[in-house]
Scaffold this active site. Structure first.
Site, PDB file in Angstrom:
ATOM      1  N   CYS A  82      57.591  32.642  51.810  1.00 38.14           N
ATOM      2  CA  CYS A  82      58.185  31.740  52.796  1.00 38.14           C
ATOM      3  C   CYS A  82      59.705  31.945  52.855  1.00 38.14           C
ATOM      4  O   CYS A  82      60.153  33.020  53.234  1.00 38.14           O
ATOM      5  CB  CYS A  82      57.784  30.292  52.518  1.00 38.14           C
ATOM      6  SG  CYS A  82      58.047  29.218  53.968  1.00 38.14           S
ATOM      7  N   HIS A 198      52.202  30.697  53.086  1.00 42.54           N
ATOM      8  CA  HIS A 198      52.065  30.306  51.676  1.00 42.54           C
ATOM      9  C   HIS A 198      50.707  30.790  51.160  1.00 42.54           C
ATOM     10  O   HIS A 198      49.688  30.153  51.437  1.00 42.54           O
ATOM     11  CB  HIS A 198      52.140  28.782  51.538  1.00 42.54           C
ATOM     12  CG  HIS A 198      53.508  28.228  51.749  1.00 42.54           C
ATOM     13  ND1 HIS A 198      54.439  28.139  50.741  1.00 42.54           N
ATOM     14  CD2 HIS A 198      54.116  27.745  52.864  1.00 42.54           C
ATOM     15  CE1 HIS A 198      55.559  27.623  51.214  1.00 42.54           C
ATOM     16  NE2 HIS A 198      55.390  27.381  52.499  1.00 42.54           N
ATOM     17  N   GLU A 200      49.505  30.555  48.276  1.00 42.50           N
ATOM     18  CA  GLU A 200      48.942  29.571  47.341  1.00 42.50           C
ATOM     19  C   GLU A 200      48.284  28.407  48.068  1.00 42.50           C
ATOM     20  O   GLU A 200      47.579  27.612  47.443  1.00 42.50           O
ATOM     21  CB  GLU A 200      50.037  29.078  46.377  1.00 42.50           C
ATOM     22  CG  GLU A 200      51.036  28.094  46.939  1.00 42.50           C
ATOM     23  CD  GLU A 200      52.147  28.697  47.799  1.00 42.50           C
ATOM     24  OE1 GLU A 200      53.052  27.936  48.173  1.00 42.50           O
ATOM     25  OE2 GLU A 200      52.104  29.914  48.100  1.00 42.50           O
TER      26      GLU A 200
END
Length: 217
Positions: A82, A198, A200
């Site tokens: 990001c 992202h 994750e």
């Protein structure tokens, strides 16, 4: 699961460290969060996370410039997420947009970050399809391509600016949000790379990418 790699996450005060740590651990990494640049050299891979403004990110990361440049010049993979990805570029319109003048990025991938123009709602937030445009170890096993018969995998984005690299070859995957922009970028050597989304928070697709990173390490 055997630990595949010792990964260091750079704690410069602007990252969602917990979710990134959990994602990397799920991918098989042993994770150390550190604000000590001396730890970077011993790591199998270095992650530069980030949420927030470009100027603040670069000011906070300034003490780590030299250590990160050493990582970028080595074979050790450096992964920006990001804002961390945007910081890999040379600069951003964001500081100028806020009336703060030019702020120098890390410059590992030449280019600048530009603001969404037009009718798009900003920030761009939510799930978008990935279009993998070239081979890179980070995207092994990731489906992606408007050009093919297969729908691309989806990833989770939150951002108002996007990377505009000088060299088209720096783009590994794209996403469309009223404009086509890079979702994944990488340098010529392929050891410095970043995702605008992202991983994750991107479910199985994100986990695949994190596992690929751990394999690279």
């Amino acid at each position: 699961m055997d630990t595949l790699a010792e990964v260091v996450i750079v704690d410069y005060g602007l990252g969602n460290l917990r979710s990134v740590t959990k994602g990397l651990e799920r991918a098989g990494a042993s994770v150390t969060i550190t604000d000590d640049p001396d730890r970077f050299a011993d790591a199998d891979g270095v992650v530069l996370p980030g949420v927030g403004a470009f100027r603040e990110g670069m000011e906070n990361a300034d003490p780590y410039r030299e250590a990160l440049a050493d990582v970028a010049a080595s074979d050790t993979p450096l992964f920006g997420i990001c804002l961390g990805m945007q910081m890999l570029l040379s600069g951003s319109e964001e500081a100028e947009h806020a009336g703060q003048g030019a702020v120098e990025g890390l410059g590992f991938i030449p280019g600048t970050n530009v603001r969404f123009r037009g009718d798009q709602k900003v920030p761009h937030m939510g799930w978008n399809e990935l279009d993998v445009t070239r081979d890179h170890p980070l995207v092994t096993g990731v489906e992606g391509g408007r050009g093919g018969s297969v729908d691309g995998d989806y990833a989770y984005f939150v951002h108002s600016y996007y990377a505009d690299p000088e060299d088209e070859h720096a783009v590994v995957a794209e996403t469309d949000y009223g404009v086509t922009f890079p979702a994944i970028v990488a340098n010529d050597d392929g050891t410095v790379f970043g995702t605008q989304f992202h991983p994750e928070k991107s479910g199985e697709t994100g986990l695949t990418i994190l596992k690929n990173f751990v394999d690279l390490c």
